[in-house]
Design an enzyme around this catalytic site. Structure first.
Site, PDB file in Angstrom:
ATOM      1  CB  CYS A  12       7.667  22.260  47.451  1.00 29.90           C
ATOM      2  SG  CYS A  12       7.015  21.166  46.520  1.00 29.90           S
ATOM      3  CG  HIS A  42       7.784  10.388  45.172  1.00 28.04           C
ATOM      4  ND1 HIS A  42       8.643  11.223  44.315  1.00 28.04           N
ATOM      5  CD2 HIS A  42       6.830  10.040  44.357  1.00 28.04           C
ATOM      6  CE1 HIS A  42       8.222  10.813  43.124  1.00 28.04           C
ATOM      7  NE2 HIS A  42       7.152   9.987  43.089  1.00 28.04           N
ATOM      8  CG  HIS A  78       5.880  14.305  39.842  1.00 27.39           C
ATOM      9  ND1 HIS A  78       4.993  13.470  40.623  1.00 27.39           N
ATOM     10  CD2 HIS A  78       6.741  14.669  40.601  1.00 27.39           C
ATOM     11  CE1 HIS A  78       5.713  13.502  41.720  1.00 27.39           C
ATOM     12  NE2 HIS A  78       6.927  14.049  41.635  1.00 27.39           N
ATOM     13  CB  CYS A 100       4.107  22.103  40.070  1.00 26.32           C
ATOM     14  SG  CYS A 100       5.207  23.426  40.849  1.00 26.32           S
ATOM     15  CG  HIS A 128      11.816  12.709  39.184  1.00 26.11           C
ATOM     16  ND1 HIS A 128      10.716  13.669  38.813  1.00 26.11           N
ATOM     17  CD2 HIS A 128      11.968  12.800  40.420  1.00 26.11           C
ATOM     18  CE1 HIS A 128       9.941  14.136  39.963  1.00 26.11           C
ATOM     19  NE2 HIS A 128      10.833  13.478  41.185  1.00 26.11           N
ATOM     20  CD  GLU A 130      10.159  18.288  37.634  1.00 30.35           C
ATOM     21  OE1 GLU A 130      10.605  19.538  36.964  1.00 30.35           O
ATOM     22  OE2 GLU A 130      10.101  18.239  38.628  1.00 30.35           O
ATOM     23  CB  THR A 166      11.276  21.950  39.235  1.00 34.24           C
ATOM     24  OG1 THR A 166      10.535  20.734  39.646  1.00 34.24           O
ATOM     25  CG2 THR A 166      10.528  22.505  38.038  1.00 34.24           C
ATOM     26  CB  CYS A 194      11.503  24.768  42.517  1.00 38.86           C
ATOM     27  SG  CYS A 194      10.290  25.586  43.619  1.00 38.86           S
ATOM     28  CB  SER A 266       6.628  14.180  49.179  1.00 35.75           C
ATOM     29  OG  SER A 266       6.679  14.625  47.665  1.00 35.75           O
TER      30      SER A 266
END
Length: 584
Positions: A12, A42, A78, A100, A128, A130, A166, A194, A266
């Site tokens: 991404c 990841h 993240h 990001c 996670h 993030e 996201t 996202c 990823s």
């Protein structure tokens, strides 16, 4: 049978940006340690590849060598919490924030609304990284919501602000937002998923509806990849989450006529290529009346025989451009030399390039002794034929063979930036163009006639420009892989956009050269029909832009086809009436 690749498969924007930042720094800061606060992406295989380039993932700031003041720390896509950032600032080393931009946008929303007294509901996975970082911007007002039950457990809240991880599941997010609005009608809701995540998830569901089975490629520690696999399963289709191509060997894919492939944010494109290529090979069901022809074409591309045939076609084209008869001797010398050099360089370069995957991986490493024998035999026969043609032809081919054999060999001591010819920026494109042009346009005339006449120069420039463009287009496609390996190809050095602009200019010059060559009396009129090669190269520019829709083997084969088109163009010229025939 069909294997369809999702358009959104692979890195991404946020991951690509973070990777580009790290690789740019690795290129500039050679032999200096670069730390990433957590795995950069990841994907275990890619993280290990980065480690080999001195890019070390850490889970704790204590892992950083405090005595190394030249070290560099990267904040991955993240993001991290303000508290963690404060600790990082006290390390005394340079820090580069690769968060990001979309994650940074969510951080700003949380910071603003938390300061205004809102309770921040973060819809996402509590484990996670993030989400852990986002919580830090909420202070003591952050609550992670993972499902509808968590919404029901919330106490009565006066002011509520809702954001999402996201990469959150779109449908799950909408259901939770609906329940939150029921409980807190005045809640301020921000859809921070996202847009690439939404497209990726929508595409997976659409593909799963069309296909008999789905393969989702990516690390098992990647939340967004696992989510894609879950969405595919919810469509009722057999779904296989694979991390590497080797995992496909234990899966019976023959029972599926149509297979869809997607990948997490990823997942590098070379891993996707290998999976698509393996699926096509493993598919045993009929692909229609042209199945065997496609299999044969695929075999020729993978084993570099297709390149050798292309060299033979270009040799014949040069002979006709120069107004000479096409001699089988010269065609064989060019074809055998190109086959030998391509095979030799694939074998000597395998340690650096094949370890991260190649569609040729099933051919060369598994049958290395056979390819070594074929390479040696082809080169020996080419040298014998060159000797029969004349001493100058033999000496030049011998020199070219020695130079080609040394291309991947480290000639300078360890520690030097450029240890071999391949380390020189853009050297592959130039050396290939010169070698092909010399073997097809120059070698045949060395012992037979003057080689500085206009027809020889035009044919040399034609082949050199054709091969340079085709080689650079392949590098544009492989730019991600080459950057990971530290190769300084033309697109890596000057950038993808500048390379494409350069190639457009070169294609235009080739067209002008061919169109003007015959009216100026430099070549035979076959130059007109060879303009088909130039127009085909222009089409290939578009194919490379739509790279995600084609597997590596197919795209490579399509690029190589420009040489075969040169051969067919010459055949058309020979059979069409009204054209000037060869005089010699």
């Amino acid at each position: 049978m069909s294997v369809k690749l999702a358009k959104t498969a692979g890195f991404c924007m946020g991951v690509r940006r973070a990777v580009d930042i790290v690789l740019d720094l690795a290129q500039k800061r050679r032999r200096q340690t670069i730390y990433t606060y957590g795995p950069l992406i990841h994907n275990p295989q890619t993280v290990e590849l980065l480690r080999n380039r001195g890019i070390v993932p850490i889970r704790s700031l204590a892992e950083i060598d405090s005595t190394d003041k030249t070290a560099l720390l990267i904040i991955r896509a993240h993001g991290i919490s303000p508290a963690e950032m404060s600790k990082v600032g006290k390390l005394g080393i340079r820090v580069v924030d690769a968060t990001c931009p979309r994650v940074a946008h969510v951080q700003k929303i949380i910071r603003k609304h938390a300061s205004q007294g809102y309770e921040i509901l973060i819809l996402g996975d509590a484990e996670h990284p993030e989400v852990n970082g986002l919580l830090g911007f909420a202070g003591d007002r952050g609550i992670v919501i993972g499902d509808l039950a968590a919404v029901d457990r919330l106490p009565d809240l006066r002011k509520v602000c809702v954001v999402a991880q996201t990469t959150q599941d779109v449908e799950g997010y909408r259901r939770m937002v609906g329940r939150i609005r029921e409980r807190f009608p005045d809640a301020v809701v921000f859809d921070t998923i996202c847009d690439s995540t939404e497209r990726r998830q929508a595409e997976v569901k659409e593909l799963a509806g069309e296909m008999d089975a789905m393969f989702v490629v990516g690390g098992r520690n990647s939340a967004n990849t696992r989510r894609l696999a879950t969405l595919s399963k919810l469509e009722g289709k057999p779904t296989f989450h694979v991390e590497t191509v080797e995992e496909i060997e234990g899966i019976d894919v023959d029972r599926f006529d149509r297979i869809g492939v997607s990948a997490g944010a990823s997942t590098p494109n070379w891993t996707i290529d290998r999976v698509v290529s393996m699926l096509v090979q493993r598919q045993g069901k009929s692909r229609g009346p042209y199945r065997h022809l496609l299999d044969f074409w695929d075999f020729l591309v993978r084993t570099d025989i297709y390149s050798a045939l292309g060299a033979g076609c270009l040799s014949a084209s040069c002979s006709l451009l120069q107004g000479r008869h096409v001699l089988l001797l010269h065609v064989l010398i060019a074809a055998l030399y190109v086959y030998a050099m391509h095979t030799l360089n694939r074998l000597t370069d395998r340690r650096s390039s094949w370890r991260i995957g190649s569609f040729r991986e099933d051919a060369y490493p598994r049958q290395e002794p056979l390819f070594i024998a074929l390479c040696a035999s082809a080169l020996f026969v080419a040298l014998v034929l060159a000797y029969l043609d004349g001493p100058q032809t033999f000496l030049l081919l011998l020199f070219m063979s020695a130079a080609g054999g040394l291309y991947n060999v480290n000639l300078l001591p360890e520690g030097w930036r450029f240890r071999s010819l391949k380390d020189l920026p853009g050297s592959k494109n130039i050396s290939m163009a010169v070698a092909w042009a010399a073997s097809t346009a120059l070698l045949p005339v060395l012992d037979n006639e003057p080689y500085l006449q206009p027809s020889v120069i035009v044919s040399f420039l034609f082949v050199g420009g054709l091969v340079f463009t085709r080689s650079a287009l392949s590098d544009v496609v492989d730019i991600q892989k080459d950057r990971f390996l530290g190769k300084e190809t033309l697109p890596v050095v000057i950038g993808k956009e500048r390379t494409q602009t350069l190639l457009k200019v070169l294609i235009a010059l080739l067209l002008v050269l061919l169109v003007c060559a015959y009216p100026l009396g430099w070549t035979s009129s076959v130059a007109f029909t060879l303009t088909a090669c130039v127009f085909y190269l222009w089409i290939c520019l578009d194919l490379c832009d739509r790279r995600s829709e084609l597997s590596g083997a197919v795209l490579e084969g399509l690029l190589e086809t420009v040489y075969i088109i040169a051969g067919f163009s010459c055949l058309v010229w020979l059979v069409l009436p009204g054209f000037i025939t060869v005089q010699r």
